[in-house]
Design a protein around this motif. Structure first.
Motif, PDB file in Angstrom:
ATOM      1  N   ALA A 288       0.801  -1.224   0.000  1.00  0.00           N
ATOM      2  CA  ALA A 288       0.000   0.000   0.000  1.00  0.00           C
ATOM      3  C   ALA A 288       0.833   1.273   0.000  1.00  0.00           C
ATOM      4  CB  ALA A 288      -0.950   0.007   1.205  1.00  0.00           C
ATOM      5  N   SER A 289       2.118   1.166   0.284  1.00  0.00           N
ATOM      6  CA  SER A 289       2.964   2.356   0.290  1.00  0.00           C
ATOM      7  C   SER A 289       3.439   2.731  -1.106  1.00  0.00           C
ATOM      8  CB  SER A 289       4.181   2.138   1.195  1.00  0.00           C
ATOM      9  OG  SER A 289       5.005   1.093   0.684  1.00  0.00           O
ATOM     10  N   ASP A 290       3.184   1.862  -2.096  1.00  0.00           N
ATOM     11  CA  ASP A 290       3.693   2.091  -3.447  1.00  0.00           C
ATOM     12  C   ASP A 290       2.705   2.786  -4.363  1.00  0.00           C
ATOM     13  OD1 ASP A 290       6.065   0.826  -2.774  1.00  0.00           O
ATOM     14  OD2 ASP A 290       5.331  -1.146  -3.354  1.00  0.00           O
ATOM     15  N   HIS A 291       1.553   3.164  -3.858  1.00  0.00           N
ATOM     16  CA  HIS A 291       0.555   3.783  -4.719  1.00  0.00           C
ATOM     17  C   HIS A 291      -0.355   4.660  -3.866  1.00  0.00           C
ATOM     18  CE1 HIS A 291      -2.789   4.190  -7.613  1.00  0.00           C
ATOM     19  NE2 HIS A 291      -1.873   3.953  -8.521  1.00  0.00           N
ATOM     20  N   GLY A 292      -1.008   5.616  -4.506  1.00  0.00           N
ATOM     21  CA  GLY A 292      -1.936   6.490  -3.791  1.00  0.00           C
ATOM     22  C   GLY A 292      -3.048   5.715  -3.126  1.00  0.00           C
ATOM     23  N   THR A 293      -3.247   5.937  -1.846  1.00  0.00           N
ATOM     24  CA  THR A 293      -4.189   5.128  -1.065  1.00  0.00           C
ATOM     25  C   THR A 293      -5.642   5.465  -1.342  1.00  0.00           C
ATOM     26  OG1 THR A 293      -4.024   6.729   0.755  1.00  0.00           O
ATOM     27  CG2 THR A 293      -2.515   4.856   0.789  1.00  0.00           C
ATOM     28  N   SER A 294      -5.924   6.623  -1.949  1.00  0.00           N
ATOM     29  CA  SER A 294      -7.314   7.026  -2.149  1.00  0.00           C
ATOM     30  C   SER A 294      -8.043   6.118  -3.129  1.00  0.00           C
ATOM     31  CB  SER A 294      -7.375   8.472  -2.643  1.00  0.00           C
ATOM     32  OG  SER A 294      -6.696   8.612  -3.878  1.00  0.00           O
ATOM     33  N   SER A 295      -7.315   5.311  -3.908  1.00  0.00           N
ATOM     34  CA  SER A 295      -7.953   4.456  -4.907  1.00  0.00           C
ATOM     35  C   SER A 295      -8.321   3.078  -4.376  1.00  0.00           C
ATOM     36  CB  SER A 295      -7.029   4.305  -6.125  1.00  0.00           C
ATOM     37  OG  SER A 295      -5.803   3.716  -5.732  1.00  0.00           O
ATOM     38  N   TYR A 296      -8.011   2.780  -3.114  1.00  0.00           N
ATOM     39  CA  TYR A 296      -8.304   1.457  -2.579  1.00  0.00           C
ATOM     40  C   TYR A 296      -9.786   1.345  -2.222  1.00  0.00           C
ATOM     41  CZ  TYR A 296      -3.248   1.214  -2.246  1.00  0.00           C
ATOM     42  OH  TYR A 296      -1.913   1.237  -2.535  1.00  0.00           O
ATOM     43  N   PRO A 297     -10.375   0.153  -2.359  1.00  0.00           N
ATOM     44  CA  PRO A 297     -11.807  -0.019  -2.090  1.00  0.00           C
ATOM     45  C   PRO A 297     -12.161   0.353  -0.649  1.00  0.00           C
ATOM     46  CG  PRO A 297     -10.915  -1.935  -3.227  1.00  0.00           C
ATOM     47  CD  PRO A 297      -9.744  -1.090  -2.842  1.00  0.00           C
ATOM     48  N   VAL A 298     -13.266   1.045  -0.499  1.00  0.00           N
ATOM     49  CA  VAL A 298     -13.724   1.457   0.834  1.00  0.00           C
ATOM     50  C   VAL A 298     -13.980   0.243   1.707  1.00  0.00           C
ATOM     51  CG1 VAL A 298     -15.575   2.628   2.098  1.00  0.00           C
ATOM     52  CG2 VAL A 298     -14.700   3.611  -0.027  1.00  0.00           C
ATOM     53  N   SER A 299     -14.614  -0.781   1.141  1.00  0.00           N
ATOM     54  CA  SER A 299     -14.953  -1.955   1.944  1.00  0.00           C
ATOM     55  C   SER A 299     -13.702  -2.658   2.460  1.00  0.00           C
ATOM     56  CB  SER A 299     -15.786  -2.932   1.108  1.00  0.00           C
ATOM     57  OG  SER A 299     -15.059  -3.367  -0.035  1.00  0.00           O
ATOM     58  N   SER A 300     -12.631  -2.721   1.647  1.00  0.00           N
ATOM     59  CA  SER A 300     -11.396  -3.367   2.098  1.00  0.00           C
ATOM     60  C   SER A 300     -10.777  -2.600   3.262  1.00  0.00           C
ATOM     61  CB  SER A 300     -10.405  -3.468   0.937  1.00  0.00           C
ATOM     62  OG  SER A 300     -10.870  -4.324  -0.067  1.00  0.00           O
ATOM     63  N   VAL A 301     -10.743  -1.286   3.157  1.00  0.00           N
ATOM     64  CA  VAL A 301     -10.182  -0.469   4.238  1.00  0.00           C
ATOM     65  C   VAL A 301     -11.011  -0.630   5.506  1.00  0.00           C
ATOM     66  CG1 VAL A 301      -9.623   1.880   4.967  1.00  0.00           C
ATOM     67  CG2 VAL A 301      -9.176   1.175   2.604  1.00  0.00           C
ATOM     68  N   HIS A 302     -12.323  -0.617   5.376  1.00  0.00           N
ATOM     69  CA  HIS A 302     -13.194  -0.766   6.542  1.00  0.00           C
ATOM     70  C   HIS A 302     -12.999  -2.125   7.216  1.00  0.00           C
ATOM     71  CE1 HIS A 302     -16.438   2.524   5.627  1.00  0.00           C
ATOM     72  NE2 HIS A 302     -15.205   2.999   5.689  1.00  0.00           N
ATOM     73  N   ARG A 303     -12.935  -3.168   6.430  1.00  0.00           N
ATOM     74  CA  ARG A 303     -12.843  -4.510   7.000  1.00  0.00           C
ATOM     75  C   ARG A 303     -11.516  -4.733   7.709  1.00  0.00           C
ATOM     76  NH1 ARG A 303     -16.068  -8.871   3.579  1.00  0.00           N
ATOM     77  NH2 ARG A 303     -17.973  -7.683   3.188  1.00  0.00           N
ATOM     78  N   ILE A 304     -10.443  -4.226   7.120  1.00  0.00           N
ATOM     79  CA  ILE A 304      -9.145  -4.340   7.790  1.00  0.00           C
ATOM     80  C   ILE A 304      -9.131  -3.483   9.045  1.00  0.00           C
ATOM     81  CG2 ILE A 304      -6.696  -3.783   7.546  1.00  0.00           C
ATOM     82  CD1 ILE A 304      -6.986  -4.554   4.564  1.00  0.00           C
ATOM     83  N   GLY A 305      -9.714  -2.295   8.971  1.00  0.00           N
ATOM     84  CA  GLY A 305      -9.773  -1.429  10.150  1.00  0.00           C
ATOM     85  C   GLY A 305     -10.573  -2.036  11.282  1.00  0.00           C
ATOM     86  N   ILE A 306     -11.664  -2.704  10.964  1.00  0.00           N
ATOM     87  CA  ILE A 306     -12.475  -3.367  11.996  1.00  0.00           C
ATOM     88  C   ILE A 306     -11.651  -4.429  12.715  1.00  0.00           C
ATOM     89  CG2 ILE A 306     -14.434  -4.940  12.315  1.00  0.00           C
ATOM     90  CD1 ILE A 306     -15.870  -3.327  10.089  1.00  0.00           C
ATOM     91  N   LEU A 307     -10.900  -5.218  11.950  1.00  0.00           N
ATOM     92  CA  LEU A 307     -10.038  -6.226  12.574  1.00  0.00           C
ATOM     93  C   LEU A 307      -8.955  -5.566  13.424  1.00  0.00           C
ATOM     94  CD1 LEU A 307      -9.085  -9.201  12.842  1.00  0.00           C
ATOM     95  CD2 LEU A 307      -7.636  -8.779  10.838  1.00  0.00           C
ATOM     96  N   ASP A 308      -8.312  -4.516  12.903  1.00  0.00           N
ATOM     97  CA  ASP A 308      -7.246  -3.838  13.643  1.00  0.00           C
ATOM     98  C   ASP A 308      -7.738  -3.299  14.971  1.00  0.00           C
ATOM     99  OD1 ASP A 308      -5.350  -4.353  11.718  1.00  0.00           O
ATOM    100  OD2 ASP A 308      -5.554  -2.416  10.716  1.00  0.00           O
ATOM    101  N   ILE A 309      -8.954  -2.775  15.004  1.00  0.00           N
ATOM    102  CA  ILE A 309      -9.504  -2.236  16.253  1.00  0.00           C
ATOM    103  C   ILE A 309      -9.774  -3.361  17.235  1.00  0.00           C
ATOM    104  CG2 ILE A 309     -11.556  -1.147  17.235  1.00  0.00           C
ATOM    105  CD1 ILE A 309     -11.595   0.611  14.687  1.00  0.00           C
ATOM    106  N   ARG A 310     -10.341  -4.469  16.766  1.00  0.00           N
ATOM    107  CA  ARG A 310     -10.632  -5.589  17.654  1.00  0.00           C
ATOM    108  C   ARG A 310      -9.370  -6.109  18.331  1.00  0.00           C
ATOM    109  NH1 ARG A 310     -13.030  -9.989  14.035  1.00  0.00           N
ATOM    110  NH2 ARG A 310     -13.225 -11.148  16.007  1.00  0.00           N
ATOM    111  N   ILE A 311      -8.288  -6.227  17.561  1.00  0.00           N
ATOM    112  CA  ILE A 311      -7.069  -6.849  18.083  1.00  0.00           C
ATOM    113  C   ILE A 311      -6.051  -5.807  18.546  1.00  0.00           C
ATOM    114  CG2 ILE A 311      -7.400  -8.889  16.649  1.00  0.00           C
ATOM    115  CD1 ILE A 311      -5.368  -7.828  14.690  1.00  0.00           C
ATOM    116  N   LEU A 312      -6.419  -4.528  18.551  1.00  0.00           N
ATOM    117  CA  LEU A 312      -5.538  -3.432  18.959  1.00  0.00           C
ATOM    118  C   LEU A 312      -4.176  -3.565  18.273  1.00  0.00           C
ATOM    119  CD1 LEU A 312      -5.460  -0.875  20.708  1.00  0.00           C
ATOM    120  CD2 LEU A 312      -4.474  -2.231  22.550  1.00  0.00           C
ATOM    121  N   ASN A 313      -4.203  -3.517  16.972  1.00  0.00           N
ATOM    122  CA  ASN A 313      -2.979  -3.670  16.180  1.00  0.00           C
ATOM    123  C   ASN A 313      -2.069  -2.470  16.411  1.00  0.00           C
ATOM    124  OD1 ASN A 313      -1.017  -4.342  14.314  1.00  0.00           O
ATOM    125  ND2 ASN A 313      -2.466  -4.766  12.665  1.00  0.00           N
ATOM    126  N   THR A 314      -0.881  -2.705  16.905  1.00  0.00           N
ATOM    127  CA  THR A 314       0.053  -1.610  17.183  1.00  0.00           C
ATOM    128  C   THR A 314       1.039  -1.369  16.042  1.00  0.00           C
ATOM    129  OG1 THR A 314       1.689  -3.037  18.285  1.00  0.00           O
ATOM    130  CG2 THR A 314      -0.088  -2.131  19.647  1.00  0.00           C
TER     131      THR A 314
END
Length: 607
Positions: A288-314
């Protein structure tokens, strides 16, 4: 075990293992010992030995076998299994469980080199295969297929390849066609671990690692936990398992020097056994660091974020979000999928400052969809904890408490309409004028702990008559002039839930916001907690009040610990926290809680 949301989980661990406070010694239970079982014992320097346990085996006999087989010192040592310190009875240890032999702190020395077993030793003393999945269940069916492919390739002479990047040891294992199919990360080659191949050594397994609340050698089972918690492949975490694996490519350092012993001696490397995480390798086009992030699917970002919050990803940085083009298309948007990897720094043992790369992405400010809200609503942190106890019995109870706390926070916040970015901001610490302050979630947890402590003191204090001075406040004050928050009231009737009613406070009432007074009607603010910390730390030093909280607290200080509460205290803490969260979200929705521009500093580890 099925990884479906509606699959009930029956924990198979002994109840005595998980009684709080956490960290008890385990001497056995009342149930009858089981039959012969195979376990894998790892020393704090990384050596691994598989052995068969009989009905009458105890911890002393296991240590003796290690001493004979691996020539390691076992005096003043402890045999541990997650939170348990094993003493005599080993009946709670299940088949294929990984155990850890650690030397007691006062006697620990890293001057004695640890010699891993040779190929001949492995054949004589460890009769397991080249790759063994630990704690097997139905959830690892894809990983079993990968293991079969890798074993066939190894027999055909297709060796793994070492990964050059990152801070820890990692290896690509291939199939018979020479294609990378899995990435293996030995637990004793993590950053700071004894056999780290890149010079980042200095600690024994079980000591604090890159993050204070994630111990060296324990990132592997966290990788597996993230996969198991990704129900229905919601966030797209690749299949992952904890394995015992044998190969000559793995690194063994010479004592404490961090130098590879085999290379230094100029001799051929021998096969060594490791406990490691094994994750399916996903072919991808870039991260994800190799391209502009604004083009990534909203659902993918949301789903990964939901997991990160549950597991307190540091450590969710762009480098551990893989990007794969779908159908060979060169366009972006909906033609791209994100694959989250590297979850070794999730589920810390206390609340940490998370790192969410997506927190400022535009997708994170878009409201959750109905499907995402339904998924969040269906989450059950208690069932999740039972599942992890069953699948990963070595996981520490403090990690499960963090999972429970963060999942409850996610469910409450999403239910009140907060978007992903707002939830992430509430969990992230602020850096203001160079000072680290607790996050909004940590402030609420600190207040909940204070309420629990005051209630315990109230329940333990001797009852006094109404005419005592300590109760004159109730007689002399007019209740109508001071709003009392039921959350902070300790007059509980039998069977009454202290959080059953939340009274609305008069928004025009002016009274103290400090977190300490029990009659305060407002939720404490971050700035007030920071000021309170400074005052407490400046006792006895007239100049200390001019220093920042982080100058006087240890680096990456844990504002909120969850491991030291009993089960009853933990239950009351969660109830109190839910009440505080509801009040906070109501005030936030009504505009009573002002929004500030937050200044964040990156704390990603990128390994």
């Amino acid at each position: 075990m099925s990884r479906k949301l509606d699959s009930p989980v029956q924990t198979q661990m002994a109840v005595a293992v998980f009684k709080s406070p956490i960290g008890r010694e385990y001497h056995g239970n009342d149930r009858k010992p089981t039959g012969s079982r195979r376990v894998f014992v790892q020393t704090e320097n990384g050596c691994v030995l598989g052995m068969e346990l009989d009905r009458n085996d105890n911890a002393h006999m296991v240590k003796r076998r290690l001493q004979i087989a691996l020539n390691v010192p076992v005096e003043e040592s402890s045999l541990t299994f997650g939170d348990m310190v094993l003493k005599n009875d080993l009946s709670a240890i299940r088949n294929d469980s990984p155990l850890l032999l650690t030397r007691n702190l006062m006697h620990r020395s890293s001057s004695t080199p640890c010699l891993s077993p040779s190929g001949r030793d492995v054949q004589q003393r460890d009769r397991s295969g080249p790759i063994e999945i630990l704690c097997q269940s139905g959830g690892f069916s894809r990983t079993k297929e990968l293991v079969n492919e890798i074993v066939m390739a190894l027999k055909a002479g297709v060796d793994p390849i070492q990964v050059n990047g990152g801070l820890g040891g990692a290896y690509y294992f291939r199939n018979s066609e020479g294609e990378s199919v899995a990435i293996v990360k030995p637990t004793d080659e993590e950053p700071f671990a004894p056999n780290n191949p890149k010079g980042f050594v200095g600690k024994a397994l079980g000591q604090p690692g890159l993050k204070r609340s994630v111990r060296v050698g324990e990132t592997g089972f966290r990788e597996v936990a993230a996969y198991l918690l990704d129900y229905d492949h919601f966030a797209n975490v690749p299949p992952t398992a904890l394995v015992k694996i044998t190969h000559s490519i793995f690194n063994v350092n010479d004592g404490v020097s961090g130098t590879n012993n085999n290379i230094k001696q100029g001799r051929k490397k021998k096969h060594v056994c490791k406990i490691a995480s094994l994750q399916q390798f996903i072919p991808h086009d870039f991260d994800a660091s190799d391209h502009g992030t604004s083009s990534y699917p909203v659902s993918s970002v949301h789903r990964i974020g939901i997991l990160d919050i549950r597991i307190l990803n540091t450590d969710r940085h762009a480098g551990n979000l893989l990007v794969r083009k779908l159908n060979g298309s060169a366009t972006f948007g909906q033609q791209v999928e994100l694959i989250p990897i590297d979850h070794g720094l999730c589920l810390p043992e206390s609340l940490e400052d998370p790192y969410f790369e997506w927190i400022h992405w535009p997708q994170a400010s878009i409201p959750f969809s109905e499907d995402e809200l339904d998924y969040i609503k269906a989450l059950d942190p208690y069932r999740d904890s039972d599942m992890l106890r069953n699948e990963l019995p070595m996981i520490r109870e403090a990690c499960l408490r963090v999972l429970t706390l963060c999942t409850i926070f996610l469910k409450e916040a999403a239910g009140y309409g907060l978007c992903l970015a707002e939830i992430g901001e509430m969990m992230t610490r602020e850096f203001r004028r160079g000072e680290e302050e607790p996050s909004e979630l940590e402030v609420l947890c600190m207040e909940a702990r204070r309420v629990v402590a005051e209630r315990e003191m109230f329940m333990l204090s001797p009852k006094t008559e109404p005419h005592e001075d300590s109760f004159q406040f109730e007689i002399d004050c007019d209740d109508s002039e001071i709003p009392v928050n039921p959350i902070f009231s300790f007059h509980f009737g039998p069977g009454r839930n202290p959080l059953s009613k939340l009274e609305e406070e008069d928004e025009h009432e002016e009274h103290e916001e400090l977190m300490l007074p029990a009659i305060s009607g407002k939720v404490p603010s971050v700035s007030n907690v920071s000021m309170s910390l400074k005052k407490n730390l400046s006792l006895g030093d007239s100049s200390a009040g001019h220093r920042s909280a982080t100058e006087q607290l240890p680096a990456s200080a844990s504002f909120v610990k969850v491991a030291d509460m009993t089960d009853d205290e933990w239950g009351l803490f969660l109830e109190t926290l839910q009440g505080l969260l509801q009040r906070t979200f109501v005030e936030r929705k009504s505009g009573a809680v002002g929004q500030r521009q937050r200044q964040r500093l990156g704390t990603s580890c990128q390994f």
